[in-house]
Design a protein around this motif. Structure first.
Motif, mmCIF file in Angstrom:
data_model
loop_
_atom_site.group_PDB
_atom_site.id
_atom_site.type_symbol
_atom_site.label_atom_id
_atom_site.label_comp_id
_atom_site.label_asym_id
_atom_site.label_seq_id
_atom_site.Cartn_x
_atom_site.Cartn_y
_atom_site.Cartn_z
ATOM 1 N N VAL A 1 0.844 -1.201 0.000
ATOM 2 C CA VAL A 1 0.000 0.000 0.000
ATOM 3 C C VAL A 1 0.876 1.247 0.000
ATOM 4 O O VAL A 1 0.659 2.202 -0.744
ATOM 5 N N GLY A 2 1.898 1.233 0.842
ATOM 6 C CA GLY A 2 2.794 2.371 0.926
ATOM 7 C C GLY A 2 3.621 2.597 -0.318
ATOM 8 O O GLY A 2 4.047 3.717 -0.601
ATOM 9 N N LEU A 3 3.853 1.528 -1.083
ATOM 10 C CA LEU A 3 4.645 1.651 -2.302
ATOM 11 C C LEU A 3 3.987 2.622 -3.276
ATOM 12 O O LEU A 3 4.662 3.412 -3.932
ATOM 13 N N TYR A 4 2.678 2.566 -3.361
ATOM 14 C CA TYR A 4 1.973 3.500 -4.245
ATOM 15 C C TYR A 4 2.076 4.933 -3.722
ATOM 16 O O TYR A 4 2.127 5.883 -4.509
ATOM 17 N N ALA A 5 2.100 5.081 -2.407
ATOM 18 C CA ALA A 5 2.244 6.413 -1.835
ATOM 19 C C ALA A 5 3.588 7.025 -2.206
ATOM 20 O O ALA A 5 3.691 8.234 -2.421
ATOM 21 N N THR A 6 4.633 6.191 -2.302
ATOM 22 C CA THR A 6 5.961 6.724 -2.603
ATOM 23 C C THR A 6 6.018 7.354 -3.991
ATOM 24 O O THR A 6 6.701 8.356 -4.194
ATOM 25 N N ILE A 7 5.300 6.786 -4.960
ATOM 26 C CA ILE A 7 5.380 7.344 -6.308
ATOM 27 C C ILE A 7 4.411 8.505 -6.507
ATOM 28 O O ILE A 7 4.480 9.200 -7.525
ATOM 29 N N GLY A 8 3.529 8.744 -5.543
ATOM 30 C CA GLY A 8 2.563 9.826 -5.675
ATOM 31 C C GLY A 8 3.011 11.133 -5.071
ATOM 32 O O GLY A 8 2.325 12.151 -5.207
ATOM 33 N N GLY A 9 4.169 11.146 -4.421
ATOM 34 C CA GLY A 9 4.661 12.383 -3.820
ATOM 35 C C GLY A 9 5.088 13.398 -4.855
ATOM 36 O O GLY A 9 5.236 13.101 -6.043
ATOM 37 N N SER A 10 5.332 14.617 -4.409
ATOM 38 C CA SER A 10 5.657 15.700 -5.345
ATOM 39 C C SER A 10 6.956 15.467 -6.100
ATOM 40 O O SER A 10 7.130 15.978 -7.205
#
Length: 468
Positions: free
Chosen positions: A52-61
């Motif tokens: 789940v967190g892996l997707y968060a990493t690529i969504g950052g600015s």
């Protein structure tokens, strides 16, 4: 790679800063913060949380939240957009005055490798996943993220792949082994060839397509992997393979074009998108100095209005074309910019989702590759399907050329991070909007990002790009 992986190790050795906004509520997972490397991924539940967190990493600015979309647009801005902001890093990119200390180049590099390392950590931890379907899915998702990050890196930090050549030009370092300790982080890496990087990307995506389910909710599916493969093959000039993958997505994914292009950006996880960055008003790439809506929009008190759409580009849309000034290009109303200037309506809300891969691109890939193969009938139908959605006049067999198909890509995919990459793969030079105009060769060194200076200073094996 010392500084990148050292940073990951120092931040709990994993870089697992898992955003709550990216969680799938159906999983009912509480993402971890600051996990110790020795125990972080020791259970199936922890691996689930890491994915789940892996997707968060690529969504950052630093990645798809801003930089990976904006950077390729700014680097080929002439006659298209104008950067009006004060940020030196973006101004350097737009004016082709980039140096090895450029903050954007450093942010993309560091964040992409952190996502790659997290993908490697997940793959390494798969033996603790007892549920076969989850184990397959998690490996597919990790391989997909690793592949898309390497694809972005090799396009930005290396010279263009040349079909039929050996492509031995320096690419980017390949790391497939997870870094868990500071000692491991100190191992220095060198740049693999562009050929080797593309080989790894294709291997990961091919395997991901066999591991992922056909439908995976808001996460990457087998058709997301195939769609990215189509994009990768197109960038390589492997048109037959690109056509096959795009066709598989069109015919097998169940995706359909949304009623309007605007609805793709104002809606969430529409029928058209194969991958979106999930955002909301509480968790997004930025509302002050970062984020696509922050930089693109100019609506009242919202947005910096840093990205002006130039009239020369906006005029390429017909009056009836909803992608142009009749809908998706608007006159800014913000008080911090002069009146009457044009803006893109694709990014107008801080918490909106960000489409990364969508079906319209697949139709345009199939159109281009079909035309190159002599199948003008398929090409015409695919281009007109995209044009009809926005009310543009259909092309005819007499007006269909490779240039009109490539122009359609520019009109449909404007401001979405494609411009520089399309110019490179088609060998199209940049012509400045000055008087007299100046031709900037698309092979110019300045159109390749520098390897961050901090990385080359600490890693003697990491060769800098020419001109920096």
């Amino acid at each position: 790679m010392k500084t990148i992986f050292f940073r990951s190790a120092a931040l709990a050795a994993l870089g697992l800063t898992l955003g709550l906004g990216s969680c799938d509520k159906k999983l009912d997972i509480e993402p971890f913060q600051s996990i110790d490397a020795s125990t972080a991924l020791s259970t199936e539940a922890n691996v689930t949380s890491a994915v789940v967190g892996l997707y968060a990493t690529i969504g950052g600015s630093n990645l798809y939240g801003t930089n990976l979309i904006l950077t390729p647009e700014l680097m080929a801005a002439d006659g298209y957009i104008n950067f009006q902001g004060t940020f030196a890093n973006f101004r350097q990119l737009a004016r082709r005055l980039t140096n090895s200390d450029n903050a954007t180049a450093a942010q993309i590099w560091q964040s992409a490798y952190q996502s790659i390392n997290q993908s490697n950590l997940i793959i390494d931890a798969l033996p603790v996943v007892a549920t076969p379907s989850l184990k397959s899915r998690y490996e597919g998702e990790a391989r997909f993220i690793r592949a898309i990050m390497y694809f972005e890196l090799v396009r930005l930090y290396a010279n263009q792949y040349v079909a039929g050549a050996n492509n031995s030009q320096p690419g980017v370092p390949i790391s497939l082994v997870p870094v868990k300790t500071i000692q491991e982080a100190s191992v220095l890496g060198s740049r693999a060839s562009v050929e080797a990087v593309y080989t790894q990307i294709i291997a990961d995506l091919t395997q991901a397509a066999t591991l992922l389910p056909a439908n995976n909710g808001t996460y990457a599916s087998q058709f997301t992997a195939k769609a990215l493969l189509a994009r990768v093959y197109l960038q390589q000039g492997n048109f037959a393979a690109a056509r096959t993958q795009a066709n598989d997505v069109i015919t097998g994914s169940g995706k359909t074009l949304s009623p309007t292009l605007q609805s793709v950006f104002t809606g969430r996880n529409t029928s058209e998108t194969l991958l979106e960055i999930q955002q909301n008003d509480q968790n997004n790439a930025g509302t002050a100095n970062e984020g696509l809506a922050t930089l693109f929009s100019n609506i009242g008190q919202q947005g910096r209005g840093d990205i002006q759409v130039l009239t020369a580009f906006a005029s390429q849309y017909e009056e009836t074309d909803a992608r142009g000034r009749s809908q998706l290009i608007y006159v800014g109303t913000g008080t911090n910019r002069p009146a009457g200037q044009l803006r893109s309506g694709k990014y107008t809300a801080f918490g909106q989702n960000i489409p990364i891969i969508r079906l319209a691109e697949m139709y345009l890939i199939r159109a281009e590759t079909a035309f190159r193969a002599g199948d003008a009938v398929t090409a015409l139908a695919d281009v007109n399907r995209v044009r009809a959605r926005s009310g543009a006049t259909p092309l005819t067999a007499a007006t269909l050329t490779l240039n009109t198909i490539l122009r359609e890509r520019q009109l449909e995919l404007a401001f979405e991070g494609f411009r520089l990459h399309d110019l490179k793969r088609t060998g199209t030079n940049i012509v400045t909007a000055t008087t007299p105009p100046v031709v900037v060769p698309i092979t110019s060194n300045i159109l390749v990002l520098p390897i961050p200076k901090r990385e080359t200073d600490l890693n003697p094996n990491l060769v800098q790009n020419p001109g920096y």
